[in-house]
Scaffold this motif. Structure first.
Motif, PDB file in Angstrom:
ATOM      1  N   LEU A 186       0.843  -1.200   0.000  1.00 54.20           N
ATOM      2  CA  LEU A 186       0.000   0.000   0.000  1.00 54.20           C
ATOM      3  C   LEU A 186       0.877   1.250   0.000  1.00 54.20           C
ATOM      4  CD1 LEU A 186      -2.623  -1.027   2.725  1.00 54.20           C
ATOM      5  CD2 LEU A 186      -2.879  -1.195   0.262  1.00 54.20           C
ATOM      6  N   SER A 187       0.344   2.317  -0.586  1.00 52.40           N
ATOM      7  CA  SER A 187       1.058   3.594  -0.548  1.00 52.40           C
ATOM      8  C   SER A 187       0.954   4.207   0.849  1.00 52.40           C
ATOM      9  CB  SER A 187       0.466   4.564  -1.577  1.00 52.40           C
ATOM     10  OG  SER A 187      -0.878   4.866  -1.228  1.00 52.40           O
ATOM     11  N   ALA A 188       1.757   5.261   1.067  1.00 52.07           N
ATOM     12  CA  ALA A 188       1.750   5.910   2.382  1.00 52.07           C
ATOM     13  C   ALA A 188       0.365   6.484   2.705  1.00 52.07           C
ATOM     14  CB  ALA A 188       2.809   7.011   2.422  1.00 52.07           C
ATOM     15  N   LYS A 189      -0.269   7.057   1.688  1.00 50.13           N
ATOM     16  CA  LYS A 189      -1.604   7.622   1.922  1.00 50.13           C
ATOM     17  C   LYS A 189      -2.600   6.539   2.276  1.00 50.13           C
ATOM     18  CE  LYS A 189      -1.169  11.749  -0.970  1.00 50.13           C
ATOM     19  NZ  LYS A 189      -1.717  12.491  -2.136  1.00 50.13           N
ATOM     20  N   ARG A 190      -2.476   5.370   1.602  1.00 51.89           N
ATOM     21  CA  ARG A 190      -3.417   4.286   1.906  1.00 51.89           C
ATOM     22  C   ARG A 190      -3.175   3.715   3.297  1.00 51.89           C
ATOM     23  NH1 ARG A 190      -6.254   2.298  -2.537  1.00 51.89           N
ATOM     24  NH2 ARG A 190      -7.287   1.032  -0.964  1.00 51.89           N
ATOM     25  N   TRP A 191      -1.890   3.632   3.692  1.00 49.80           N
ATOM     26  CA  TRP A 191      -1.595   3.175   5.059  1.00 49.80           C
ATOM     27  C   TRP A 191      -2.171   4.146   6.087  1.00 49.80           C
ATOM     28  CZ3 TRP A 191      -0.512  -1.387   6.679  1.00 49.80           C
ATOM     29  CH2 TRP A 191       0.214  -2.280   5.892  1.00 49.80           C
ATOM     30  N   LEU A 192      -2.049   5.458   5.789  1.00 44.15           N
ATOM     31  CA  LEU A 192      -2.602   6.459   6.697  1.00 44.15           C
ATOM     32  C   LEU A 192      -4.112   6.323   6.789  1.00 44.15           C
ATOM     33  CD1 LEU A 192      -2.318   8.969   8.480  1.00 44.15           C
ATOM     34  CD2 LEU A 192      -2.438  10.374   6.400  1.00 44.15           C
ATOM     35  N   GLU A 193      -4.760   6.099   5.645  1.00 43.48           N
ATOM     36  CA  GLU A 193      -6.213   5.922   5.644  1.00 43.48           C
ATOM     37  C   GLU A 193      -6.603   4.682   6.428  1.00 43.48           C
ATOM     38  OE1 GLU A 193      -7.840   5.747   1.768  1.00 43.48           O
ATOM     39  OE2 GLU A 193      -9.917   5.649   2.438  1.00 43.48           O
ATOM     40  N   LEU A 194      -5.826   3.579   6.242  1.00 43.91           N
ATOM     41  CA  LEU A 194      -6.097   2.337   6.964  1.00 43.91           C
ATOM     42  C   LEU A 194      -5.927   2.536   8.465  1.00 43.91           C
ATOM     43  CD1 LEU A 194      -6.804  -0.661   6.677  1.00 43.91           C
ATOM     44  CD2 LEU A 194      -4.348  -1.154   6.497  1.00 43.91           C
ATOM     45  N   PHE A 195      -4.915   3.321   8.827  1.00 46.42           N
ATOM     46  CA  PHE A 195      -4.685   3.594  10.251  1.00 46.42           C
ATOM     47  C   PHE A 195      -5.862   4.379  10.846  1.00 46.42           C
ATOM     48  CE2 PHE A 195      -2.368   4.386  14.053  1.00 46.42           C
ATOM     49  CZ  PHE A 195      -2.666   5.683  14.435  1.00 46.42           C
ATOM     50  N   ILE A 196      -6.372   5.329  10.088  1.00 53.46           N
ATOM     51  CA  ILE A 196      -7.500   6.120  10.572  1.00 53.46           C
ATOM     52  C   ILE A 196      -8.732   5.243  10.767  1.00 53.46           C
ATOM     53  CG2 ILE A 196      -9.114   7.981   9.948  1.00 53.46           C
ATOM     54  CD1 ILE A 196      -6.768   9.347   8.516  1.00 53.46           C
ATOM     55  N   ILE A 197      -8.976   4.344   9.787  1.00 56.85           N
ATOM     56  CA  ILE A 197     -10.123   3.442   9.898  1.00 56.85           C
ATOM     57  C   ILE A 197      -9.965   2.540  11.111  1.00 56.85           C
ATOM     58  CG2 ILE A 197     -11.333   1.529   8.791  1.00 56.85           C
ATOM     59  CD1 ILE A 197     -10.685   2.850   6.097  1.00 56.85           C
ATOM     60  N   SER A 198      -8.754   2.024  11.326  1.00 60.64           N
ATOM     61  CA  SER A 198      -8.513   1.150  12.474  1.00 60.64           C
ATOM     62  C   SER A 198      -8.736   1.893  13.776  1.00 60.64           C
ATOM     63  CB  SER A 198      -7.076   0.608  12.412  1.00 60.64           C
ATOM     64  OG  SER A 198      -6.847  -0.086  11.207  1.00 60.64           O
ATOM     65  N   ALA A 199      -8.267   3.143  13.819  1.00 62.41           N
ATOM     66  CA  ALA A 199      -8.440   3.933  15.046  1.00 62.41           C
ATOM     67  C   ALA A 199      -9.913   4.176  15.324  1.00 62.41           C
ATOM     68  CB  ALA A 199      -7.685   5.257  14.908  1.00 62.41           C
ATOM     69  N   ILE A 200     -10.687   4.421  14.265  1.00 62.74           N
ATOM     70  CA  ILE A 200     -12.120   4.662  14.462  1.00 62.74           C
ATOM     71  C   ILE A 200     -12.811   3.399  14.956  1.00 62.74           C
ATOM     72  CG2 ILE A 200     -14.270   5.250  13.290  1.00 62.74           C
ATOM     73  CD1 ILE A 200     -12.625   7.033  11.429  1.00 62.74           C
ATOM     74  N   ILE A 201     -12.435   2.238  14.374  1.00 63.85           N
ATOM     75  CA  ILE A 201     -13.032   0.966  14.805  1.00 63.85           C
ATOM     76  C   ILE A 201     -12.691   0.695  16.270  1.00 63.85           C
ATOM     77  CG2 ILE A 201     -12.958  -1.538  14.479  1.00 63.85           C
ATOM     78  CD1 ILE A 201     -12.563  -1.022  11.501  1.00 63.85           C
ATOM     79  N   LEU A 202     -11.413   0.937  16.627  1.00 64.94           N
ATOM     80  CA  LEU A 202     -10.988   0.722  18.019  1.00 64.94           C
ATOM     81  C   LEU A 202     -11.742   1.654  18.962  1.00 64.94           C
ATOM     82  CD1 LEU A 202      -9.150  -0.624  20.083  1.00 64.94           C
ATOM     83  CD2 LEU A 202      -7.400   1.101  19.551  1.00 64.94           C
ATOM     84  N   ALA A 203     -11.930   2.919  18.536  1.00 66.62           N
ATOM     85  CA  ALA A 203     -12.628   3.875  19.393  1.00 66.62           C
ATOM     86  C   ALA A 203     -14.080   3.460  19.596  1.00 66.62           C
ATOM     87  CB  ALA A 203     -12.550   5.270  18.779  1.00 66.62           C
TER      88      ALA A 203
END
Length: 837
Positions: free
Chosen positions: A125-142
């Motif tokens: 994945l590109s850096a932007k896609r990793w960042l997007e994936l991280f944001i989605i993961s953080a939202i799911i965790l929250a």
């Protein structure tokens, strides 16, 4: 593998204390479910499967349902058969068993399958896609933390849009990872008594949680599969395009069409594969409608699209032998991953109906426009007629309520407003007001001397000047002739008088009429509304009465407020008139004499006789007051004769004492306009000169400028000529105070002019006073007249009068007015024609 599953499961259940029969049935159920699931999945799911199609997703669901069904039937039957549970709980045990197995297959099997098949691709994945994936993961965790905390928040449903986002943006591997994470987090939290489901029994909570997470998993996998299919399937795309109501064509770089949708094929009549870009315009007969020519290659939308430009036109036509099709065309460039143009797309549609509708709409609009124009013309005519009627009505109203000369409201309008103001005041006494009645002084002189046109100009200037300091709600009107009326609010009782003073101050300044400077005055009467007044007209009459009182009373300075005191003043004037009559009869009027000197030599050349009256109760009465009273009461004839006779007797006494000689000393005596206009005036003069035995050369009659300028006729000129022929000298007094005119100076047989003291006061300062004095002296000398200046009080004034060529002068600089005895001593000391300064 399945024997191992069977043995391990059997031993595990046996070790937990279950009976042999129950353990055996449970192991058989689990092992057989795995066999069934494997058999179903093997037929439909390959090892390289990525769950990218709906078929693979539905197969996964079928395998999960099949193995869960087999396992639940065997397990529930074994439990009931071997006494672990009663048969009436068969369906409850079976449903619980089925839910657990089916959910486990749906929730945990895909993550193992997908990470084994595509772990490399999933991590690229590109850096932007990793960042997007991280944001989605953080939202799911929250969301999971909030939903499954000790004090949970009802936010578990918020995870659904997050998984939709995940399914739209990432592949099925990351979708399955998210499903596994949220499932494990929820199971652990619920087993520990936390989260939204902790209020239920553990088994019931886990079953409900498995069902909820399974539904999210199925939704996410299905959506991801649909998106994957849509992205990778040209067939799907073509199905979409074929259902569009517009034509779509995809072109190679040469211009040849590689794809045309159904509508496009219909418009192009199936001829869409062989033409290149260079051949296209001619092949399809593509004309530019506005220029009626084949479209140049470079102006085709496709050519612009292949050059990288997005283009649009509605100016093209396909001209088939049987019909012409107008087209709206878009040219759209298609780029590859590197940004280079890979293909071109044209989107086009038949706009024949649109153009026809536009033509019909245009025709309708034109017809509507014509109708609107006709209606507007008719409406304009009606408006014009209405406007003309309104203008005519307004003009008639204006003519009825406004003065045509000054454009001020007239008497009718003023009286109408007076009634309105009066009625409003009578209603609640909340709006007091006052009426000002103005009358211009000496206006008749301008009319008679300069003509009625000059009088009209003067009235216009007066109106403009007065109106300059009047603002709403004050109403200012011309009542007629040289009379004006003003309605003034009187919440401040002092305001009407303040306004009257302002108006009076404006009028006393000179006017320029026909190149001449004209001075006039104004008399103003003021009446205030009160509860005792019964009619509005009474206010106007009271203001008129006050105005005449102001005109008669020089002490009023031109302004008089109507009050009950006016009656008292009338009584006072009556008493003063009686006293004056007695004073004349008893010879109680004294004469004082102010010396007149030759300004060049300083020699005494005469004196002016000045009347003085000392009242035993009121003290000294100013000459202006008792002379005005005498003129008003017709006592001026007896008073004037008394003064003239007493002055002539004094000349006779001085001559007897050899203090003066005929021709060397001239006594100036003031004569009123009423005296000189009397038919017996000449006989009086002759009689006095005869009885006092003095020479006419020692007597100079001073006539005020206003009295002669106001009414010059042949009778007056004849009288003055006869007086001059007798040797009596004549002088114009107060010259320059507002009626200076070459015309009457040429006609009057006078010997001298006397400059009013108002022009001498500041003659030592450069300005209007000096210019007036200089002009007066020059004017008099041009007519052969001598000039006498009165009111000389300073040496600087004397200096400038000498510089200007003034002949004679009088004033406190030489001597104050002297009694007869003091004047006699003055003559003894100085003598006639002797130096005084």
């Amino acid at each position: 593998m399945w024997p191992g599953i069977f043995i391990g499961d059997f031993l595990l259940k046996l070790m937990t204390g279950l009976g042999v029969g129950v353990s055996l049935s449970g192991a058989v159920a689990n092992a057989s479910s795995r066999l069934v699931a494997y058999a179903v999945a093997k037929r439909a799911i390959s090892r390289s499967s990525r769950l990218q199609t709906l078929d693979e997703v539905w197969t996964l669901l079928a395998a999960a349902v099949a193995q869960a069904t087999v396992s639940a039937l065997i397990g529930a039957t074994g439990n009931c058969l071997f006494g672990a549970a009663s048969w009436n709980r068969f369906f409850t045990i079976g449903w619980t068993w089925w839910t657990g197995n089916a959910s486990s297959a749906i929730l945990f099997f895909p993550v193992v399958l997908l990470w084994c098949n595509q772990w490399r691709q999933s991590l690229q994945l590109s850096a932007k896609r990793w960042l997007e994936l991280f944001i989605i993961s953080a939202i799911i965790l929250a969301i999971a933390t909030l939903a499954f905390a000790s004090k949970p928040y009802p936010v578990s449903s918020l995870v659904i849009p997050v998984f939709v986002w995940l399914a739209l943006r990432f592949n099925s591997t990351w979708v399955s990872t998210g499903i596994t994470f949220i499932t494990l987090f929820a199971f652990i939290s619920t087993a520990n008594g936390k989260g939204q489901f902790s209020v239920l029994a553990v088994n019931e909570a886990l079953i409900l949680l498995q069902s909820y997470n399974s539904s999210i998993a199925v939704m996410s996998f299905s959506l991801n599969a649909v998106i994957s299919q849509a992205r990778n399937s040209q067939t799907y795309l073509r199905q979409i395009l074929d259902h569009l109501p517009i034509g779509v064509a995809v072109h190679e770089l040469t211009g040849r069409m590689t794809y045309v949708n159904a509508v496009g094929r219909e418009i192009l009549r199936g001829k869409y594969k062989s033409a290149t870009l260079e051949e296209m315009a001619k092949f399809f007969n593509i004309y530019q409608a506005s220029k009626n020519r084949l479209t140049p290659i470079e102006e085709l939308p496709l050519a612009m699209a292949l050059q990288g430009q997005l283009s649009h036109t509605e100016d093209l036509e396909l001209r088939w032998p049987d019909r012409t099709i107008p087209l709206e065309v878009w040219g759209i460039p298609i780029h590859d991953e590197t940004g280079h143009i890979k293909e071109g797309m044209t989107v086009f549609q038949d706009i024949h109906e649109r153009l026809e509708n536009a033509r019909l709409i245009q025709q309708a609009n034109e017809q509507l426009s014509l109708t609107v124009q006709e209606l507007e013309a008719a409406n304009h005519k009606l408006e014009q007629e209405a406007s003309e009627r309104q203008q005519a009505q307004a003009q008639l109203w204006h003519l009825a309520h406004f003065d045509t000369l000054t454009q001020l409201p007239n008497r009718a309008y003023f009286v109408e407003q007076l009634h309105a103001w009066f009625n409003r005041y009578k209603a609640d006494h909340q709006y007091p007001f006052a009426v000002l009645f103005l009358d211009c002084d000496r206006f008749k002189i301008v009319n008679d001397s300069l003509g009625h046109s000059a009088g009209d100009v003067l009235l216009t200037q007066v109106a403009q000047r007065l109106q300059s300091c009047i603002a709403s709600p004050v109403i200012f009107a011309r009542l007629g002739g040289d009379e004006f009326g003003v309605l003034v609010p009187a919440q401040d009782p002092g305001y009407p008088q303040d306004l009257a003073e302002q108006l009076h101050e404006l009028i006393v300044h000179p006017f320029e009429i026909q190149g001449q400077r004209i001075y006039i005055g104004v008399s103003i009467g003021i009446s205030f509304v009160s509860a005792q007044i019964d009619a509005a007209e009474e206010l106007l009459r009271s203001a008129d009465t006050a105005m005449y009182a102001a005109k008669r009373n020089p002490l009023s300075r031109g302004i008089q407020i109507f009050s009950a005191k006016l009656s008292a003043n009338s009584l006072k004037n009556l008493a003063l008139e009686t006293a004056l009559r007695e004073a004349i009869k008893q010879a109680d009027i004294d004469l004082f004499y102010q010396p007149i000197v030759d300004l060049e030599t300083g020699a005494l050349v005469g004196a002016e006789a000045l009347a003085r009256w000392f009242h035993p109760e009121l003290g000294n009465i100013p000459p202006l007051e008792f002379v005005t009273l005498a003129e008003r009461s017709k006592l001026i004839f007896s008073l004037g004769n008394f003064i003239l006779e007493k002055a002539c007797l004094q000349i006779h006494l001085w001559q007897q004492d050899h203090l003066i000689t005929p021709g060397d000393f001239i006594l100036h005596v003031n004569i009123s306009a009423q005296q000189i206009c009397h038919e017996d005036f000449e006989d009086w003069i002759k009689d006095i000169l005869q009885r006092t035995e003095i020479s006419a050369q020692n007597l100079m009659l001073e006539i005020t400028e206003s009295s002669v300028a106001e009414d010059i006729d042949q009778q007056l000129l004849k009288l003055l000529d006869e007086l001059k022929s007798m040797g009596v000298q004549l002088s114009i007094d107060d010259f320059g105070t507002g009626y200076s005119s070459l015309s009457y100076l040429q006609r009057l047989p006078v010997n001298s002019l006397k400059i009013d003291r108002s022009f001498i006061h500041q003659i030592n300062l450069a300005g209007d006073n000096r210019q007036v004095a200089q002009a007066t002296i020059a004017l008099a000398h041009s007519f052969g007249l001598e000039v006498v200046a009165e009111g000389i009080e300073e040496e600087s004034q004397l200096y400038w009068l000498r510089q200007l060529g003034c002949d004679m002068g009088q004033g406190y600089y030489f001597s104050k007015p002297l009694s007869a005895a003091d004047m006699t001593e003055f003559l003894r000391c100085h003598g006639s024609a002797s130096q005084t300064r």
